[in-house]
Design a protein around this motif. Structure first.
Motif, short mmCIF file in Angstrom:
data_model
loop_
_atom_site.label_atom_id
_atom_site.label_comp_id
_atom_site.label_asym_id
_atom_site.label_seq_id
_atom_site.Cartn_x
_atom_site.Cartn_y
_atom_site.Cartn_z
N ASP A 147 -6.77 -38.97 -93.49
CA ASP A 147 -8.21 -38.59 -93.26
C ASP A 147 -8.44 -37.19 -92.93
O ASP A 147 -9.19 -36.67 -92.10
N GLY A 148 -7.37 -36.21 -93.36
CA GLY A 148 -7.53 -34.77 -93.25
C GLY A 148 -6.96 -34.44 -91.89
O GLY A 148 -6.84 -33.42 -91.40
N VAL A 149 -6.62 -35.47 -90.78
CA VAL A 149 -6.07 -35.18 -89.73
C VAL A 149 -4.44 -35.30 -89.59
O VAL A 149 -4.17 -36.25 -89.97
N ALA A 150 -3.68 -34.07 -89.44
CA ALA A 150 -2.41 -34.25 -89.29
C ALA A 150 -2.03 -35.10 -88.18
O ALA A 150 -2.59 -35.22 -86.90
N ALA A 151 -1.17 -36.24 -88.52
CA ALA A 151 -0.59 -36.89 -87.49
C ALA A 151 0.48 -36.45 -86.53
O ALA A 151 1.26 -37.34 -86.13
N GLY A 152 0.52 -35.14 -86.53
CA GLY A 152 1.64 -34.57 -85.72
C GLY A 152 2.44 -33.28 -86.33
O GLY A 152 2.00 -32.93 -87.49
N PRO A 153 3.15 -32.55 -85.82
CA PRO A 153 3.60 -31.46 -86.26
C PRO A 153 4.92 -31.78 -87.14
O PRO A 153 5.17 -32.97 -87.40
N PRO A 154 5.35 -30.81 -88.00
CA PRO A 154 6.40 -31.01 -88.97
C PRO A 154 7.83 -31.55 -87.95
O PRO A 154 8.30 -31.25 -87.02
N GLU A 155 8.37 -32.50 -88.70
CA GLU A 155 9.78 -33.29 -88.19
C GLU A 155 10.70 -33.20 -89.06
O GLU A 155 10.56 -33.29 -90.30
N ALA A 156 11.86 -33.42 -88.58
CA ALA A 156 13.07 -33.70 -89.56
C ALA A 156 13.29 -35.19 -89.44
O ALA A 156 13.64 -35.65 -87.90
N LEU A 157 13.26 -35.98 -90.25
CA LEU A 157 13.49 -37.54 -90.15
C LEU A 157 14.31 -37.98 -91.08
O LEU A 157 14.56 -37.66 -91.93
N SER A 158 14.93 -39.15 -90.48
CA SER A 158 15.82 -39.82 -91.55
C SER A 158 14.72 -40.45 -92.50
O SER A 158 13.60 -40.76 -92.54
N LEU A 159 15.49 -40.87 -93.63
CA LEU A 159 14.63 -41.64 -94.81
C LEU A 159 14.08 -42.81 -94.31
O LEU A 159 12.94 -43.03 -94.55
N GLU A 160 14.87 -43.58 -93.41
CA GLU A 160 14.06 -44.73 -92.91
C GLU A 160 12.83 -44.42 -92.05
O GLU A 160 11.99 -45.02 -92.14
N ALA A 161 12.93 -43.51 -91.02
CA ALA A 161 11.90 -43.10 -90.49
C ALA A 161 10.71 -42.50 -90.97
O ALA A 161 9.55 -42.71 -90.52
N ALA A 162 11.13 -41.79 -92.07
CA ALA A 162 9.93 -41.09 -92.78
C ALA A 162 9.53 -42.43 -93.60
O ALA A 162 7.72 -42.33 -93.68
N GLY A 163 9.75 -43.30 -94.11
CA GLY A 163 9.36 -44.53 -94.75
C GLY A 163 8.56 -45.17 -93.72
O GLY A 163 7.33 -45.74 -94.40
#
Length: 227
Positions: free
Chosen positions: A131-147
């Protein structure tokens, strides 16, 4: 505002000139390497097509990452040197924010949005909006965590960026926008909106570079392996 935008963060080498949000000239080419050799020519050609002298520019916008370690250094070094020579402000733009803005002028016009870049080695760089609000800063994530982060956004999610395709299989109802890089229009729009003091042209590295420094200098003897 007259602005030059530069993007070498991912697989594109882009130089574009905008005046009050309208593109006057765009030079953009897909390339894995060679940004350093081509960028200056792209800037020269874009400015020539736009019919502007360099002194007419009000601002320079440049993508700061996340992205290719080498590509970022090329774009940032050029933008900072150019800005110093012209005494013009240089504004840094997040690659992930620019990808999101390439889909929609405002992230809030989509219920859920995930900007994801393929970082290789089973990882993505990501940033997420609800809804237009960022859920946090940019991150490096595993595919599982990103999912997991994408699933938490709920249904009706849109995935944008080179990392969208490997993640899309787990979200068959998601919209997928596979971009090799942000649109120059999106970069320009964010660069104009940003305050120079709050958007410095500093690289955003979310993990260490893949290359590692040598363990010994040329001419130094090898250290025997422990027994």
């Amino acid at each position: 505002m007259k602005i030059l935008v530069i993007d070498t963060a991912l697989s594109l080498c882009t130089a574009a000139v905008f005046v009050d949000g309208r593109p006057l000239a765009v030079r953009s080419e897909l390339m894995v390497k060679g940004h350093q050799e081509r960028l200056a020519g792209f800037v020269r050609d874009a400015m020539g097509e736009a019919g502007l002298g360099f002194e007419a520019l009000d601002r320079i916008g440049v993508t700061v990452g996340p992205g290719s370690f080498t590509g970022l250094r090329v774009g940032l070094a050029f933008a900072q040197g150019f800005g110093a020579a012209l005494a013009r402000p240089v504004v840094g733009v997040s690659t992930l924010d620019a990808l999101a803005a390439s889909v929609t002028p405002e992230a809030g016009s989509l219920p859920a949005l995930a900007a994801v870049i393929d970082a290789r080695r089973g990882q993505v760089y990501g940033r997420f909006w609800r809804d237009g609000v960022a859920a946090g800063p940019p991150e490096a994530l595993s595919l599982e965590a990103a999912g997991e982060r994408i699933a938490a956004l709920g249904s009706n999610v849109t995935l944008v960026g080179s990392g969208a395709v490997p993640l899309a299989a787990a979200f068959p109802k998601a919209g997928v926008v596979d971009l090799t890089g942000p649109s120059p229009t999106a970069v320009a729009r964010l660069a104009v909106a940003a305050h120079p003091d709050q958007a410095p042209p500093r690289p955003l590295y979310l993990r260490a570079p893949d290359a590692t420094p040598p363990t010994r200098l040329p001419g130094q003897p090898r250290v025997p392996a422990p027994r």
